[in-house]
Design a protein around this motif. Structure first.
Motif, PDB file in Angstrom:
ATOM      1  N   ALA A  32      -7.886   2.253  -3.243  1.00  0.00           N
ATOM      2  CA  ALA A  32      -8.573   2.126  -1.957  1.00  0.00           C
ATOM      3  C   ALA A  32      -8.288   3.362  -1.123  1.00  0.00           C
ATOM      4  CB  ALA A  32      -8.099   0.870  -1.223  1.00  0.00           C
ATOM      5  N   LEU A  91      -6.842  -2.166  -2.440  1.00  0.00           N
ATOM      6  CA  LEU A  91      -7.332  -2.545  -1.120  1.00  0.00           C
ATOM      7  C   LEU A  91      -6.283  -3.391  -0.397  1.00  0.00           C
ATOM      8  CD1 LEU A  91      -9.657  -2.434   0.894  1.00  0.00           C
ATOM      9  CD2 LEU A  91     -10.624  -4.458  -0.216  1.00  0.00           C
ATOM     10  N   GLU A 122     -12.700   0.366  -0.991  1.00  0.00           N
ATOM     11  CA  GLU A 122     -12.289   0.544  -2.368  1.00  0.00           C
ATOM     12  C   GLU A 122     -12.992   1.758  -2.954  1.00  0.00           C
ATOM     13  OE1 GLU A 122     -11.076  -3.460  -4.530  1.00  0.00           O
ATOM     14  OE2 GLU A 122     -13.156  -3.501  -3.863  1.00  0.00           O
TER      15      GLU A 122
END
Length: 129
Positions: A32, A91, A122
């Motif tokens: 991410a 994430l 992401e």
């Protein structure tokens, strides 16, 4: 005895090989990114943000991969003067960083000293050739 030793070594080799194969085929989480494009309106306030936030990136598993305080448009658009990208293992880790009590305290320095935008997203997770 010799037959037992060969059998033991073969079993150990197969076990280690299957574990290594399982680790290779296990899908790692998609990375991410926290991406920002902003202008700094208050250098002293922004310096407080850097001092407070910079150590937290690594603490939460991330790393700054782009920081350019003199970004200029090369292809198109009118970007702000700073482009910054921090990469995190997932994430969940990026959100854990962003919502941590330490970063919430540091974030105030950022919002008070800059104008622009930031997102957490992401990565593409596209197959690599």
């Amino acid at each position: 005895m010799n037959k037992f030793l060969i059998t033991a070594i073969t079993a150990l080799t197969l076990t280690v090989s299957s574990v290594a194969f399982a680790q290779d085929t296990a899908k790692a989480p998609t990375r991410a990114y926290m991406i920002g494009n902003y202008d700094i309106r208050d250098e002293a306030g922004f310096q407080k943000y850097i001092e407070a936030a910079a150590p937290l990136v690594r603490q939460y598993g991330g790393r700054v991969i782009v920081y350019n305080p003199g970004a200029k448009p090369i292809v198109e658009g009118e970007p702000r003067s700073v482009i910054a990208i921090a990469e995190f293992p997932s994430l969940a880790e990026a959100e854990r960083y962003y919502n941590s009590p330490e970063y919430i305290a540091a974030r105030k320095f950022f919002t008070d000293s800059t104008e622009g935008w930031r997102i957490i997203t992401e990565g593409a997770d596209l197959p690599q050739q």
